[in-house]
Motif scaffolding. Structure first.
Motif, PDB file in Angstrom:
ATOM      1  N   TRP A   4       0.880  -1.168   0.000  1.00 27.95           N
ATOM      2  CA  TRP A   4       0.000   0.000   0.000  1.00 27.95           C
ATOM      3  C   TRP A   4       0.915   1.215   0.000  1.00 27.95           C
ATOM      4  O   TRP A   4       1.794   1.344   0.872  1.00 27.95           O
ATOM      5  CB  TRP A   4      -0.889   0.004   1.243  1.00 27.95           C
ATOM      6  CG  TRP A   4      -1.946  -1.060   1.215  1.00 27.95           C
ATOM      7  CD1 TRP A   4      -1.739  -2.410   1.224  1.00 27.95           C
ATOM      8  CD2 TRP A   4      -3.354  -0.860   1.160  1.00 27.95           C
ATOM      9  NE1 TRP A   4      -2.944  -3.069   1.173  1.00 27.95           N
ATOM     10  CE2 TRP A   4      -3.953  -2.149   1.145  1.00 27.95           C
ATOM     11  CE3 TRP A   4      -4.181   0.259   1.140  1.00 27.95           C
ATOM     12  CZ2 TRP A   4      -5.334  -2.327   1.106  1.00 27.95           C
ATOM     13  CZ3 TRP A   4      -5.550   0.090   1.098  1.00 27.95           C
ATOM     14  CH2 TRP A   4      -6.113  -1.193   1.078  1.00 27.95           C
ATOM     15  N   SER A  35      -7.642  11.149   0.184  1.00 24.04           N
ATOM     16  CA  SER A  35      -8.858  10.393   0.536  1.00 24.04           C
ATOM     17  C   SER A  35      -8.477   8.931   0.731  1.00 24.04           C
ATOM     18  O   SER A  35      -8.572   8.102  -0.175  1.00 24.04           O
ATOM     19  CB  SER A  35      -9.963  10.584  -0.510  1.00 24.04           C
ATOM     20  OG  SER A  35      -9.874   9.717  -1.554  1.00 24.04           O
ATOM     21  N   LYS A  36      -7.990   8.672   1.933  1.00 21.14           N
ATOM     22  CA  LYS A  36      -7.458   7.336   2.212  1.00 21.14           C
ATOM     23  C   LYS A  36      -8.593   6.325   2.377  1.00 21.14           C
ATOM     24  O   LYS A  36      -9.585   6.610   3.042  1.00 21.14           O
ATOM     25  CB  LYS A  36      -6.607   7.391   3.482  1.00 21.14           C
ATOM     26  CG  LYS A  36      -5.319   8.178   3.268  1.00 21.14           C
ATOM     27  CD  LYS A  36      -4.441   8.187   4.480  1.00 21.14           C
ATOM     28  CE  LYS A  36      -4.977   9.097   5.532  1.00 21.14           C
ATOM     29  NZ  LYS A  36      -4.158   9.184   6.724  1.00 21.14           N
ATOM     30  N   PRO A  37      -8.462   5.150   1.771  1.00 18.29           N
ATOM     31  CA  PRO A  37      -9.537   4.152   1.881  1.00 18.29           C
ATOM     32  C   PRO A  37      -9.633   3.609   3.314  1.00 18.29           C
ATOM     33  O   PRO A  37      -8.609   3.452   3.981  1.00 18.29           O
ATOM     34  CB  PRO A  37      -9.103   3.048   0.920  1.00 18.29           C
ATOM     35  CG  PRO A  37      -7.662   3.266   0.682  1.00 18.29           C
ATOM     36  CD  PRO A  37      -7.340   4.695   0.963  1.00 18.29           C
ATOM     37  N   PRO A  38     -10.854   3.342   3.785  1.00 18.58           N
ATOM     38  CA  PRO A  38     -11.021   2.859   5.163  1.00 18.58           C
ATOM     39  C   PRO A  38     -10.252   1.570   5.436  1.00 18.58           C
ATOM     40  O   PRO A  38      -9.787   1.345   6.556  1.00 18.58           O
ATOM     41  CB  PRO A  38     -12.526   2.620   5.295  1.00 18.58           C
ATOM     42  CG  PRO A  38     -13.162   3.172   4.077  1.00 18.58           C
ATOM     43  CD  PRO A  38     -12.116   3.500   3.073  1.00 18.58           C
ATOM     44  N   GLU A  39     -10.074   0.719   4.410  1.00 22.41           N
ATOM     45  CA  GLU A  39      -9.333  -0.543   4.660  1.00 22.41           C
ATOM     46  C   GLU A  39      -7.909  -0.283   5.131  1.00 22.41           C
ATOM     47  O   GLU A  39      -7.313  -1.103   5.810  1.00 22.41           O
ATOM     48  CB  GLU A  39      -9.224  -1.395   3.385  1.00 22.41           C
ATOM     49  CG  GLU A  39     -10.511  -1.697   2.695  1.00 22.41           C
ATOM     50  CD  GLU A  39     -10.611  -0.861   1.434  1.00 22.41           C
ATOM     51  OE1 GLU A  39     -10.996   0.328   1.540  1.00 22.41           O
ATOM     52  OE2 GLU A  39     -10.332  -1.385   0.350  1.00 22.41           O
ATOM     53  N   LEU A  41      -6.924   1.886   7.287  1.00 20.97           N
ATOM     54  CA  LEU A  41      -6.926   2.040   8.752  1.00 20.97           C
ATOM     55  C   LEU A  41      -6.939   0.698   9.459  1.00 20.97           C
ATOM     56  O   LEU A  41      -6.380   0.555  10.542  1.00 20.97           O
ATOM     57  CB  LEU A  41      -8.142   2.844   9.190  1.00 20.97           C
ATOM     58  CG  LEU A  41      -7.966   4.357   9.265  1.00 20.97           C
ATOM     59  CD1 LEU A  41      -9.256   4.991   9.763  1.00 20.97           C
ATOM     60  CD2 LEU A  41      -6.803   4.732  10.181  1.00 20.97           C
ATOM     61  N   ALA A  42      -7.580  -0.278   8.814  1.00 19.31           N
ATOM     62  CA  ALA A  42      -7.615  -1.615   9.418  1.00 19.31           C
ATOM     63  C   ALA A  42      -6.211  -2.229   9.394  1.00 19.31           C
ATOM     64  O   ALA A  42      -5.829  -2.974  10.292  1.00 19.31           O
ATOM     65  CB  ALA A  42      -8.597  -2.501   8.663  1.00 19.31           C
ATOM     66  N   PRO A  45      -3.473   1.327  11.950  1.00 17.07           N
ATOM     67  CA  PRO A  45      -4.322   2.250  12.702  1.00 17.07           C
ATOM     68  C   PRO A  45      -3.799   3.685  12.670  1.00 17.07           C
ATOM     69  O   PRO A  45      -4.561   4.631  12.802  1.00 17.07           O
ATOM     70  CB  PRO A  45      -4.292   1.679  14.120  1.00 17.07           C
ATOM     71  CG  PRO A  45      -3.956   0.228  13.939  1.00 17.07           C
ATOM     72  CD  PRO A  45      -3.066   0.158  12.726  1.00 17.07           C
ATOM     73  N   GLY A  47      -2.809   5.057  10.068  1.00 20.81           N
ATOM     74  CA  GLY A  47      -3.414   5.596   8.846  1.00 20.81           C
ATOM     75  C   GLY A  47      -2.463   5.938   7.716  1.00 20.81           C
ATOM     76  O   GLY A  47      -2.892   6.401   6.677  1.00 20.81           O
TER      77      GLY A  47
END
Ligand SMILES: N[C@@H](CCC(=O)N[C@@H](CS)C(=O)NCC(=O)O)C(=O)O
Length: 196
Positions: A4, A35-39, A41-42, A45, A47
């Protein structure tokens, strides 16, 4: 293995360069830092990118990723063999990051005053590094993560602020040598070279 990353992020450049130098194939998830994808953060954390997912484990932090790659793929090494050389490369990795890292965002997006202060700080940092740089060759002898780290920052600078533009002979020779490496040229160019 999945990386990523954001194309312009210097810490992501380091990981892409290391993967390319070592010839390791990988899948990529290029993100937009705005605009970072929510995945993401998983996976991390905190980010941020880079994050390398290896065997289902998410590894954030460029230095941790580079160390992992070195441990898992020791061929085409990016750290010296001797322990002191390894320590020097890691110290320099942190030093160039601390000296230059904070100023790049200000140079790119600061107010005119912030840009001027950042340019002064970059000139001072590179002059200090010039005094410590070897007369020839790479920073700690063989090409290493210290060179990759400095390249990821220097090659993002406007030409006038690079060692070649500032007339710093040792670092200018170093800059020419790292820029010639195909893995560096292919992974630090902004904007991203178009893919055929
Ligand atoms: N210490 C980290 C720094 C990574 C970093 O600063 N990444 C930036 C992009 S260049 C980022 O993801 N920023 C967005 C965020 O942290 O939310 C490393 O070496 O990997």
């Amino acid at each position: 293995m999945e990386l990523w990353h954001a194309w312009t992020c210097p810490y992501c450049m380091r990981v892409r360069v290391a993967l390319a130098e070592k010839g390791i194939p990988y899948a990529e998830r290029e993100i937009d830092l705005g605009s970072k994808p929510p995945e993401l953060l998983a996976l991390n954390p905190a980010g941020g990118v880079p994050v390398l997912v290896a065997d289902g484990v998410a590894i954030p932090e460029s230095i941790v990723i580079l160390q992992y790659l070195e441990d898992r793929y020791p061929e085409r090494p990016l750290l010296p063999r001797d322990p002191l050389g390894r320590a020097r490369a890691r110290m320099l990795y942190d030093r160039v990051t601390a000296l230059l890292g904070p100023h790049l965002p200000k140079l790119a997006r600061g107010t005119p005053e912030e840009k001027e202060r950042a340019a002064d700080a970059v000139r001072a940092a590179l002059s200090a590094l010039e005094r410590e740089a070897p007369a020839q060759g790479f920073l700690v002898g063989d090409y290493s993560i210290a060179d990759v780290a400095l390249a990821s920052l220097v090659l993002k600078l406007p030409p006038a602020l690079r060692p070649s533009g500032l007339g710093l002979p040792r670092l200018a020779a170093w800059e020419a040598a790292v820029a010639r490496r195909p893995a560096v040229a292919a992974n630090t160019t902004v904007p991203r070279p178009s893919r055929a």
